[in-house]
Motif scaffolding. Structure first.
Motif, PDB file in Angstrom:
ATOM      1  N   LYS A  54       0.873  -1.420  -0.082  1.00  0.00           N
ATOM      2  CA  LYS A  54      -0.032   0.046   0.186  1.00  0.00           C
ATOM      3  C   LYS A  54       0.885   1.251   0.141  1.00  0.00           C
ATOM      4  O   LYS A  54       0.689   2.178  -0.922  1.00  0.00           O
ATOM      5  CB  LYS A  54      -0.937   0.090   1.184  1.00  0.00           C
ATOM      6  N   TYR A  55       1.767   1.248   0.607  1.00  0.00           N
ATOM      7  CA  TYR A  55       2.794   2.475   0.985  1.00  0.00           C
ATOM      8  C   TYR A  55       3.611   2.445  -0.422  1.00  0.00           C
ATOM      9  O   TYR A  55       3.832   3.644  -0.893  1.00  0.00           O
ATOM     10  CB  TYR A  55       3.580   2.205   2.077  1.00  0.00           C
ATOM     11  N   GLU A  97       1.494   4.221  -2.800  1.00  0.00           N
ATOM     12  CA  GLU A  97       1.197   5.629  -2.447  1.00  0.00           C
ATOM     13  C   GLU A  97       2.379   6.688  -2.983  1.00  0.00           C
ATOM     14  O   GLU A  97       2.257   7.563  -3.440  1.00  0.00           O
ATOM     15  CB  GLU A  97       0.890   5.754  -0.785  1.00  0.00           C
ATOM     16  N   GLU A 120       2.526   6.923  -6.458  1.00  0.00           N
ATOM     17  CA  GLU A 120       1.625   7.795  -7.046  1.00  0.00           C
ATOM     18  C   GLU A 120       2.123   9.326  -6.730  1.00  0.00           C
ATOM     19  O   GLU A 120       2.282  10.182  -7.785  1.00  0.00           O
ATOM     20  CB  GLU A 120       0.479   7.738  -6.333  1.00  0.00           C
TER      21      GLU A 120
END
Ligand code: SF4
Length: 291
Positions: A117-118, A121, A124
């Motif tokens: 998930k990190y 992120e 992005e």
């Protein structure tokens, strides 16, 4: 009487004694810092222009490692849980390096694609920041082609894999999560995404000897010949055993080192015999080529 840490440290330095046994080998009691509360590094403190090698300047976006490879001390040094910095702070570091004229840096994180998930992120945020700066990172094989392509769009030019072993048994002995069959598809995907690739192995690691060394050499030739000689690099090293790693404890349990061994003087895990002779010859030829 307990005297202050600084005096105790000076005392150890003056007497040339180890801090082993003092607070479990640590200077101060360890507790995981909240990385979001730490000041960002001030890169103006050094002359970055003198760091000319491609991966000489690092940015750390997270600390610690949850994977527990048997030769590694990251879990001991930084905690067995990955702690992330806020993404905007990482982007601040990237833009600061850019403003200082740096054209390439390395993410020095244990595993750049974990936690996923990190990782997403951060990719992005890097995409949105649209920074004109290249970077490299250490990743594990549990990554998709799409994610590798996103890394490329976000500025990545090189990824490094560290399977270290090439057989399922060798991987298991090193505490790796992957299977031997996972490596080649991951390397191929990274090359297809347009990234340079580094692959790192050990020689003489637990459960791998002469034949495994030949398989590593074969793997090296295969990937370099089929995926790009100048874009695919294979390094074969030797395990240095560090204190507080599971491997260090294993060597003590098996009485392969003295019970008092601190591992301060280098201890290497290697096997003797044909695999080691061949490895030395390989390293000698490699050095001659690069000298
Ligand atoms: S070798 Fe890499 S993945 Fe394994 S524990 Fe150390 S930092 Fe984590």
């Amino acid at each position: 009487m307990e005297y202050p840490v600084r005096e105790r440290l000076i005392d150890h330095l003056e007497r040339d004694t180890m801090v082993e046994g003092w607070n479990g080998g640590r200077i101060l009691p360890w507790k995981p810092a909240d990385l979001g509360k730490l000041s960002s590094p001030d890169y103006r403190f050094i002359d970055v222009s003198s760091y000319t090698l491609p991966d000489a300047i690092g940015i750390q976006s997270r600390r610690g490692c949850a994977f527990g490879c048997t030769y590694c001390t990251y879990g001991y040094l930084s905690g067995a849980r990955i702690r992330e910095r806020p993404v905007d702070q990482v982007i601040r570091d990237v833009t600061e390096l850019m403003s200082l004229g740096v054209s390439r840096f390395q993410f020095v994180d244990s595993v750049f694609n974990a936690p996923e998930k990190y990782f997403e992120e951060l990719l992005e945020a890097l995409e949105q920041a649209d920074c004109e700066i290249s970077w490299s990172a250490w990743i594990d094989e549990n990554i998709t082609r799409k994610q590798l392509e996103r890394m490329k769009i976000a500025g990545a030019v090189k990824v490094d894999f560290s399977p270290d072993a090439i057989t399922d048994k060798g991987l298991k002995m090193l505490g790796k999560r992957m299977k031997a069959a996972d490596l080649l598809p991951a390397v191929r995907s990274a090359r297809e995404a347009g990234l340079q690739v580094g692959i790192n192995f050990f020689n003489g690691n637990p459960s791998e000897g002469f034949w495994a060394f030949l398989v590593k050499i074969w793997f090296m030739l295969r990937v370099r010949l089929t995926l790009g000689w100048k874009s695919t690099f294979v390094n074969i090293g030797t395990i240095r055993v560090y204190a507080h790693s599971p491997l260090a404890e294993y060597l003590k349990r098996k009485a392969r080192v003295d019970e008092e061994c601190t591992f301060f003087e280098p201890v290497f895990y290697k096997k003797h015999g044909p695999g080691d002779w061949l490895y030395r010859l390989f390293q000698r030829i490699r050095r001659m080529r690069h000298d």
